[in-house]
Design an enzyme around this catalytic site. Structure first.
Site, PDB file in Angstrom:
ATOM      1  N   ASP A 106       0.839  -1.199   0.000  1.00 55.99           N
ATOM      2  CA  ASP A 106       0.000   0.000   0.000  1.00 55.99           C
ATOM      3  C   ASP A 106       0.879   1.255   0.000  1.00 55.99           C
ATOM      4  O   ASP A 106       2.040   1.203   0.399  1.00 55.99           O
ATOM      5  CB  ASP A 106      -0.889   0.042   1.251  1.00 55.99           C
ATOM      6  CG  ASP A 106      -1.948  -1.041   1.215  1.00 55.99           C
ATOM      7  OD1 ASP A 106      -2.218  -1.582   0.139  1.00 55.99           O
ATOM      8  OD2 ASP A 106      -2.492  -1.331   2.296  1.00 55.99           O
TER       9      ASP A 106
HETATM   10  N1  URA Z   1      -1.705  -5.741   3.704  1.00 56.84           N
HETATM   11  C1  URA Z   1      -2.057  -4.433   3.814  1.00 56.84           C
HETATM   12  O1  URA Z   1      -3.088  -4.097   4.400  1.00 56.84           O
HETATM   13  N2  URA Z   1      -1.224  -3.515   3.246  1.00 56.84           N
HETATM   14  C2  URA Z   1      -0.065  -3.827   2.617  1.00 56.84           C
HETATM   15  O2  URA Z   1       0.662  -2.946   2.144  1.00 56.84           O
HETATM   16  C3  URA Z   1       0.286  -5.195   2.535  1.00 56.84           C
HETATM   17  C4  URA Z   1      -0.558  -6.128   3.083  1.00 56.84           C
END
Ligand code: URA
Length: 253
Positions: A106
């Site tokens: 993310d």
């Molecule tokens: N799960 C999430 O919520 N965010 C990420 O960046 C990776 C796994």
């Protein structure tokens, strides 16, 4: 950090066993091509990933490129976006050309990202169903209790996708910090899992994908080429659905 570079005239002089002065007329006559473009500049930077051709002779065949990046917070895990900067903005123009991502993080997450221009490798090493272990350091707002460990190990039902998450290993390191090991990567999975406890994730850092750990020498925003051994490890891991060095705290399967 970029790849080790050489000047084109130095490369040609060493490869052909001639002086740099003797290289000049070859370039001036347009007889040398680098990555399919005629090259006339003595100082043109070349790397192990450049294809270099003299007339019809391939002097160096471009190798596929494989990188690990320490993703900083605030960049998108994408190769292009009309509005926001992506992780590719961290690569020099030559290194970043044609790269694909093997998995994503993310925008506000940090840590290990793998990229390559070998699309078979990026697909194989990031296939969601391959069961490759990924481990994350997760910082949250409220204290984490042993109840979480049980709930993560049992898996959770996600009604939107109508799936049950696979067992995940949660190791409580500090009251508000845990190491989480997953074998899958559903949309915002970690945030949604902690969300079940109404405990917002404040920081999320990927430490490891299969047998590949983030190089501690890489500062946020820096990248380096993978070694041949690392390239093989990433694919083997995906092929067998497990890793050569499974962690003690890994998700039980
Ligand atoms: N799960 C999430 O919520 N965010 C990420 O960046 C990776 C796994």
């Amino acid at each position: 950090m970029s790849l080790q570079r050489n000047r084109l005239d130095r490369f040609l002089s060493a490869r052909l066993g001639i002086s740099r002065r003797a290289v000049k007329p070859l370039l001036a006559a347009g007889r040398v091509r680098v990555d399919e473009q005629t090259a006339r500049d003595c100082e043109l930077p070349v790397t192990a990933f450049s294809t270099i051709v003299l007339d019809e002779d391939v002097l160096q065949q471009r190798r596929p490129r494989y990188f690990m990046l320490h993703k900083p917070a605030g960049l998108l895990s994408a190769t292009r976006d009309p509005l926001q900067p992506t992780v590719l903005s961290l690569f020099s123009a030559g290194d970043g050309k044609g790269l694909h991502l093997a998995g994503r993080l993310d925008k506000h997450s940090t840590g290990l990202l793998l990229l390559s221009d070998d699309s078979r490798w990026t697909r194989t090493s990031s296939t969601p169903g391959a069961g490759v272990e990924k481990s994350y350091l997760v910082g949250v707002r409220d204290p984490i209790t042993p109840e979480y460990v049980q709930a993560f190990a049992a898996g959770m039902y996600f009604p939107f996708e109508d799936i049950h998450t696979q067992p995940a290993g949660l190791e409580i390191l500090e009251p508000r910090l845990a190491r989480l090991t997953l074998r899958e990567g559903r949309y915002h999975q970690i945030k949604r899992m902690f969300g079940r406890f109404r405990n917002p994730v404040l920081s999320l850092h990927r430490e490891r994908i299969g047998a590949l750990s983030l190089d501690p020498e890489l500062a946020p925003g820096h990248y380096r080429a993978l070694t041949d051994e690392e390239v093989q490890k990433a694919v083997q891991c995906a092929a067998v659905g497990a890793c050569p060095e499974p962690s003690a705290t890994g998700a039980g399967a």
